[in-house]
Write an enzyme that holds these catalytic residues in place. Structure first.
Site, PDB file in Angstrom:
ATOM      1  N   CYS A  80       0.834  -1.207   0.000  1.00 38.69           N
ATOM      2  CA  CYS A  80       0.000   0.000   0.000  1.00 38.69           C
ATOM      3  C   CYS A  80       0.871   1.261   0.000  1.00 38.69           C
ATOM      4  O   CYS A  80       1.509   1.564  -0.997  1.00 38.69           O
ATOM      5  CB  CYS A  80      -0.975  -0.044   1.175  1.00 38.69           C
ATOM      6  SG  CYS A  80      -2.342   1.140   1.030  1.00 38.69           S
ATOM      7  N   HIS A 165      -3.567  -5.236   0.461  1.00 38.08           N
ATOM      8  CA  HIS A 165      -3.058  -5.714   1.753  1.00 38.08           C
ATOM      9  C   HIS A 165      -3.037  -7.241   1.782  1.00 38.08           C
ATOM     10  O   HIS A 165      -4.032  -7.880   2.146  1.00 38.08           O
ATOM     11  CB  HIS A 165      -3.918  -5.165   2.897  1.00 38.08           C
ATOM     12  CG  HIS A 165      -3.721  -3.712   3.138  1.00 38.08           C
ATOM     13  ND1 HIS A 165      -2.749  -3.227   3.978  1.00 38.08           N
ATOM     14  CD2 HIS A 165      -4.344  -2.621   2.613  1.00 38.08           C
ATOM     15  CE1 HIS A 165      -2.791  -1.901   3.982  1.00 38.08           C
ATOM     16  NE2 HIS A 165      -3.750  -1.513   3.152  1.00 38.08           N
ATOM     17  N   GLU A 167      -1.645  -9.104   3.873  1.00 42.33           N
ATOM     18  CA  GLU A 167      -1.641  -9.587   5.251  1.00 42.33           C
ATOM     19  C   GLU A 167      -3.034  -9.792   5.815  1.00 42.33           C
ATOM     20  O   GLU A 167      -3.203 -10.454   6.847  1.00 42.33           O
ATOM     21  CB  GLU A 167      -0.868  -8.613   6.152  1.00 42.33           C
ATOM     22  CG  GLU A 167      -1.545  -7.287   6.425  1.00 42.33           C
ATOM     23  CD  GLU A 167      -1.344  -6.226   5.359  1.00 42.33           C
ATOM     24  OE1 GLU A 167      -1.577  -5.043   5.658  1.00 42.33           O
ATOM     25  OE2 GLU A 167      -0.962  -6.580   4.222  1.00 42.33           O
ATOM     26  N   SER A 217      -0.780 -14.622  36.956  1.00 46.26           N
ATOM     27  CA  SER A 217      -2.203 -14.277  36.875  1.00 46.26           C
ATOM     28  C   SER A 217      -3.079 -15.513  36.737  1.00 46.26           C
ATOM     29  O   SER A 217      -4.275 -15.459  36.997  1.00 46.26           O
ATOM     30  CB  SER A 217      -2.449 -13.357  35.678  1.00 46.26           C
ATOM     31  OG  SER A 217      -2.311 -14.075  34.466  1.00 46.26           O
ATOM     32  N   GLY A 218      -2.479 -16.614  36.298  1.00 45.01           N
ATOM     33  CA  GLY A 218      -3.250 -17.827  36.059  1.00 45.01           C
ATOM     34  C   GLY A 218      -3.656 -17.992  34.616  1.00 45.01           C
ATOM     35  O   GLY A 218      -4.150 -19.049  34.219  1.00 45.01           O
ATOM     36  N   GLY A 219      -3.459 -16.953  33.794  1.00 44.12           N
ATOM     37  CA  GLY A 219      -3.739 -17.059  32.370  1.00 44.12           C
ATOM     38  C   GLY A 219      -2.631 -17.799  31.647  1.00 44.12           C
ATOM     39  O   GLY A 219      -1.553 -18.030  32.195  1.00 44.12           O
ATOM     40  N   VAL A 220      -2.877 -18.151  30.395  1.00 40.35           N
ATOM     41  CA  VAL A 220      -1.907 -18.940  29.643  1.00 40.35           C
ATOM     42  C   VAL A 220      -0.583 -18.207  29.506  1.00 40.35           C
ATOM     43  O   VAL A 220       0.486 -18.829  29.551  1.00 40.35           O
ATOM     44  CB  VAL A 220      -2.471 -19.336  28.261  1.00 40.35           C
ATOM     45  CG1 VAL A 220      -2.802 -18.112  27.419  1.00 40.35           C
ATOM     46  CG2 VAL A 220      -1.510 -20.244  27.510  1.00 40.35           C
ATOM     47  N   ASP A 221      -0.604 -16.883  29.371  1.00 39.66           N
ATOM     48  CA  ASP A 221       0.636 -16.134  29.163  1.00 39.66           C
ATOM     49  C   ASP A 221       1.562 -16.250  30.373  1.00 39.66           C
ATOM     50  O   ASP A 221       2.744 -16.577  30.229  1.00 39.66           O
ATOM     51  CB  ASP A 221       0.334 -14.657  28.882  1.00 39.66           C
ATOM     52  CG  ASP A 221      -0.672 -14.478  27.767  1.00 39.66           C
ATOM     53  OD1 ASP A 221      -0.698 -15.344  26.871  1.00 39.66           O
ATOM     54  OD2 ASP A 221      -1.433 -13.500  27.791  1.00 39.66           O
ATOM     55  N   SER A 222       1.033 -15.975  31.555  1.00 36.75           N
ATOM     56  CA  SER A 222       1.886 -16.019  32.739  1.00 36.75           C
ATOM     57  C   SER A 222       2.278 -17.450  33.092  1.00 36.75           C
ATOM     58  O   SER A 222       3.382 -17.692  33.586  1.00 36.75           O
ATOM     59  CB  SER A 222       1.206 -15.340  33.932  1.00 36.75           C
ATOM     60  OG  SER A 222       0.050 -16.028  34.335  1.00 36.75           O
ATOM     61  N   VAL A 223       1.402 -18.418  32.825  1.00 33.56           N
ATOM     62  CA  VAL A 223       1.732 -19.819  33.112  1.00 33.56           C
ATOM     63  C   VAL A 223       2.852 -20.306  32.194  1.00 33.56           C
ATOM     64  O   VAL A 223       3.787 -20.985  32.639  1.00 33.56           O
ATOM     65  CB  VAL A 223       0.486 -20.714  32.985  1.00 33.56           C
ATOM     66  CG1 VAL A 223       0.871 -22.188  33.049  1.00 33.56           C
ATOM     67  CG2 VAL A 223      -0.512 -20.396  34.095  1.00 33.56           C
TER      68      VAL A 223
END
Length: 503
Positions: A80, A165, A167, A217-223
């Site tokens: 673009c 675009h 993407e 936090s218990g979320g997937v990211d922090s685990v």
């Protein structure tokens, strides 16, 4: 690892360019438009992609690329605005389009350079007000429309670009085009599942013999972040789950149970009184995030004394979209602060350790499965660090939290088998009093908003088309079981223009 650099000129789709390149098997990261040729060469990139953007390439104040980069022998692909910049730089002509194009458009391929195996006519996604009306001299035109050049490349195919675009998923063959360009110069070098060893080694080298405190936090990211760090440094990682009083129903008990099953050493700290006191009287969403960020840091300082630990690093599960929305990528604008990015105090007292900060959610999930983390944890719906505080529009109080917890629990129960829903925030409009009827009498109460969305990475999202009978059952249960709520509404706004969370 040699990167593909994505120079971000301000397109709403820039993050999708990075993601599309990674999905083609190449590691990609952002670069600023101000990057110099020397800085670029020092990174030894496989290629450079120039993103779209709102400017006009022919105007004097338009953002430009250091033109020496175009003479360094590094392959360059423009999208673009980036395509128009290339046309301008090599002597082509760019002008305001007779009519802007936004949305699907049909194109005709006239040269198969990067379109092998693709149909000659195809539908792509356009978003532009300017057009290339003449390609640079000695460049090959690859596709056209009635009055514009839509793609071109130079003779050795190292400089190329497209007006549309590729993407965006609406450009059906877009990733094929991106991969065809990149595969001309290098073999794929990116597989998130194969980065585990490298990430563990990097954590080990960064931390050395020091200690790390994990804000779990218990979320997937922090685990996933905690599991990787535990592999790297073992018991020098101490995980703390802070109950800030803004959790969903029974969430604390669930987190403690599954973290224990993963072998993580987790201590729980109840700071709900501190957080709720700090949030008292605050209605502004940005201010809530900032306050929560500060309270987290204050908590961690107290935790050092309580558990007699002196960590040097604070581990967080920050992801690439967090950096993007917080304006922490080169040239990025702040959309909203994240408590684990812009909401943190400048005087941490800790050095941040963020091993996932260049990854997207789907990449983290792949790594989580590879690490052996149970599927139900890996595919847990995202939940914001500030918790229910940013799902209450207005001041946060214990009473409002109880109402929202009950409504959220009903929605989660009814949607427990809808695994293709990315996320379904439930929002309490606590500053609104809506009129209802109960028992033949007038009543007043709060409206609740449900926002089910589908997404691949949270960078863009569409509202999820739940069947009417499911919506009716959710509405009926909420209004019958929670007397303070008299109205349930459905948010059908995509992202963009709206973010997934209301605040």
């Amino acid at each position: 690892m040699r990167p593909v650099l994505v120079v971000d000129f301000g397109s709403q789709y820039s993050q999708l360019v990075v993601r599309a390149i990674r999905e083609c098997g190449y590691y990609a990261e952002f670069a600023s438009p101000s990057i110099s040729a020397a800085e670029c060469l020092a990174l030894s990139p496989i290629a450079i992609f120039l993103s779209g953007g709102p400017a006009s390439a022919y105007k004097d104040n338009a953002p430009k690329l250091d033109e020496e980069i175009l003479n360094c022998g590094i392959p360059v692909f423009g999208i673009c605005y980036g395509f128009q910049l290339l046309a301008q730089a090599f002597g082509g002509s760019v002008k305001k389009a007779n009519a802007p194009e936004y949305g699907p458009a049909d194109i005709t391929i006239v040269n198969k350079a990067f379109f092998s195996g693709q149909p000659d006519r195809q539908t792509v996604w356009m978003s532009h007000g300017d057009s290339v009306i003449r390609a640079p001299k000695n460049f090959c035109i690859l596709s056209t429309s009635q009055d514009a050049v839509l793609s071109f490349c130079n003779r050795d195919r190292t400089i190329a670009g497209v007006q549309w675009h590729p993407e965006v998923k609406h450009s059906r063959f877009g990733k094929h085009t991106i991969k065809a360009f990149l595969s001309s110069f290098a073999a794929p070098n990116w597989d998130p599942e194969q980065t585990i060893c490298g990430t563990v080694d990097s954590i080990r080298k960064t931390v050395g013999c020091k200690r790390v405190l994990c804000a779990l936090s218990g979320g997937v990211d922090s685990v996933v972040a905690a599991t990787l760090t535990h592999r790297a440094i073992g018991d020098r990682l101490r995980c703390v789950f802070v109950d800030h009083g803004l959790l969903r129903l029974n969430e604390r008990e669930q987190v403690e149970e599954y973290c224990s099953s993963l072998g993580l050493n987790v201590s729980t700290y109840d700071a709900s009184d501190c957080f709720l006191s700090a949030l008292s009287g605050i209605r502004d969403s940005e201010q809530k995030r900032k306050v929560i960020g500060r309270e987290f840091i204050a908590c961690f300082s107290k935790l050092q004394e309580r558990f007699d630990i002196k960590p040097h690093f604070l581990l967080q599960g920050t992801l690439y979209p967090d950096l993007v929305e917080s304006g922490a990528t080169p040239g990025g604008a702040t959309i909203k602060s994240h408590h684990n990015v812009g909401g943190l105090s400048d005087n941490l007292g800790f050095e941040l350790l963020e091993p996932l900060k260049y990854l997207f959610k789907d990449e983290v999930r792949k790594i989580g499965l590879q690490l052996g983390i149970p599927k139900h944890i890996v595919h847990r719906q995202p939940f914001p660090g500030p918790g229910l505080a940013i799902r209450i529009i207005g001041e946060v109080t214990n009473k409002k939290l109880s109402i929202l917890r009950a409504a959220d629990a009903i929605v989660r129960h009814e949607l427990r088998d809808w695994t293709d829903i990315w996320q379904c925030p439930v929002i309490l409009l606590s500053d609104v009093q809506s009129v209802g009827v109960r028992g033949d009498s007038r009543s007043c109460g709060f409206p609740i908003v449900i926002r089910p969305v589908s997404s691949d990475d949270a960078m863009t999202a569409d509202w999820y088309r739940l069947p009417y009978d499911v919506l009716a059952r959710i509405s009926g249960r909420i209004t019958n079981e929670i007397p303070e709520i008299v109205r349930v509404v459905l948010d059908i706004t995509p992202k963009p223009p709206a973010t997934i969370e209301w605040e």
